[in-house]
Design a protein around this motif. Structure first.
Motif, PDB file in Angstrom:
ATOM      1  N   GLY A  70       6.819   4.963   2.732  1.00  0.00           N
ATOM      2  CA  GLY A  70       6.768   5.868   3.873  1.00  0.00           C
ATOM      3  C   GLY A  70       6.772   5.163   5.208  1.00  0.00           C
ATOM      4  N   ILE A  71       6.214   3.960   5.234  1.00  0.00           N
ATOM      5  CA  ILE A  71       6.082   3.243   6.508  1.00  0.00           C
ATOM      6  C   ILE A  71       7.368   2.516   6.891  1.00  0.00           C
ATOM      7  N   LEU A  72       8.306   2.350   5.956  1.00  0.00           N
ATOM      8  CA  LEU A  72       9.501   1.545   6.205  1.00  0.00           C
ATOM      9  C   LEU A  72      10.320   1.998   7.420  1.00  0.00           C
ATOM     10  N   PRO A  73      10.616   3.305   7.586  1.00  0.00           N
ATOM     11  CA  PRO A  73      11.471   3.694   8.716  1.00  0.00           C
ATOM     12  C   PRO A  73      10.716   3.913  10.025  1.00  0.00           C
ATOM     13  N   ALA A  74       9.411   3.695  10.044  1.00  0.00           N
ATOM     14  CA  ALA A  74       8.616   4.046  11.230  1.00  0.00           C
ATOM     15  C   ALA A  74       9.074   3.289  12.470  1.00  0.00           C
ATOM     16  N   ALA A  75       9.278   1.969  12.345  1.00  0.00           N
ATOM     17  CA  ALA A  75       9.647   1.174  13.516  1.00  0.00           C
ATOM     18  C   ALA A  75      10.994   1.612  14.080  1.00  0.00           C
ATOM     19  N   GLY A  76      11.947   1.923  13.193  1.00  0.00           N
ATOM     20  CA  GLY A  76      13.255   2.374  13.669  1.00  0.00           C
ATOM     21  C   GLY A  76      13.165   3.667  14.449  1.00  0.00           C
ATOM     22  N   SER A 200       2.200   8.228   5.238  1.00  0.00           N
ATOM     23  CA  SER A 200       1.881   7.037   6.027  1.00  0.00           C
ATOM     24  C   SER A 200       2.864   6.861   7.179  1.00  0.00           C
ATOM     25  N   GLY A 201       4.137   7.193   6.933  1.00  0.00           N
ATOM     26  CA  GLY A 201       5.131   7.095   7.991  1.00  0.00           C
ATOM     27  C   GLY A 201       4.872   8.086   9.107  1.00  0.00           C
ATOM     28  N   CYS A 202       4.442   9.297   8.738  1.00  0.00           N
ATOM     29  CA  CYS A 202       4.104  10.314   9.749  1.00  0.00           C
ATOM     30  C   CYS A 202       2.975   9.812  10.645  1.00  0.00           C
TER      31      CYS A 202
END
Length: 260
Positions: A70-76, A200-202
């Motif tokens: 879930g955290i993988l695309p957060a920075a992008g 987690s990404g949210c």
């Protein structure tokens, strides 16, 4: 502390078979009989062991913790939002279906009001009157294309079927939520993901600003917007998100940004 692991039916069946094989072979050794009965027990034990290994190869398991996925695309998502803000763009992203073209959907972060001018997918900035802003491939579009290839998804063109398709994609194909509801509420479409596994990404994106969600959108929120825009043939906007961290519930509210 070890993380609790979830086991599916294949894993449990394989483990039972291997355990049974060990039990049968131990019984045969304890009996110490060199006759046909002992041989049958040993062969049965070996057969159970081989069958158990085969069944275990069918078990999907959890190779990667969903919290990490879930955290993988957060920075992008955060970085694109910062770039758009630095360019003076503050509008919510508009997902615009492209008639008979590829990509099937383009995303515009507008500099002003949207009046429905055509977008050109080979340019990152739209300067035509009515659609000035940042143009990009939606983050969820590659995911949609992958589902088309792997699962044979065809985005339907009627609203009830599109909403049913959203439930199937989120809860059955991607398995990112225990249950998914998608309903019309006035002029909006409300999608709710219960026990959302990529929460987690949210948290990471919303910690930066909830505006990141509506301006750019993570791949999942963007995927849903792409399906709505493509299926209904109307420009679509994620206008609001509501996150219930305690229950891992994510509510997404989509509106339609038809040309004014």
């Amino acid at each position: 502390m070890m993380r609790k692991q979830e086991y599916n039916d294949y894993f449990l069946s394989g483990a039972v078979l291997i355990g049974l094989s060990a039990l049968v072979i131990v019984v045969a050794l304890v009996m110490g009989r060199g006759d046909m009965t002992g041989a049958v027990l040993v062969v049965s034990g070996i057969a159970c062991f081989v069958g158990g290994l085969f069944v275990l190869t069918l078990s999907k398991g959890e190779p990667v913790d969903p919290a990490y996925v879930g955290i993988l695309p957060a920075a992008g998502t955060i970085n694109l939002s910062r770039v758009a803000s630095d360019l003076g763009l503050m509008g919510d992203g508009i997902y615009i279906p492209q008639k008979g073209g590829s990509p099937s959907v383009l995303q515009l972060v507008p500099a002003g009001s949207f009046e429905g001018a055509d977008l050109k997918g080979d340019f990152s900035f739209a300067t035509e009157k009515g659609s000035t802003g940042l143009v990009m491939i939606p983050q969820g579009l590659p995911l949609l294309e992958q589902i088309r290839r792997d699962a044979g998804l065809v985005v339907p063109s009627s609203e009830p079927k599109v909403l049913a398709s959203l439930k199937e994609v989120c809860s059955e194909i991607l398995e990112i939520a225990e249950s998914t509801t998608a309903v019309r509420s006035g002029e909006s479409i409300v999608v709710r993901l219960d026990r959302y596994r990529l929460f987690s990404g949210c948290n990471a994106v919303r910690a930066e600003s909830p505006k990141c969600c509506t301006m750019i959108g993570c791949p999942v929120c963007s995927l849903i917007a792409c399906m709505l825009a493509e299926g209904l043939g109307r420009p679509c906007t994620l206008s609001r998100t509501e996150a219930d961290e305690k229950n891992k519930q994510l509510t997404l509210i989509y509106t339609f940004a038809d040309a004014s």
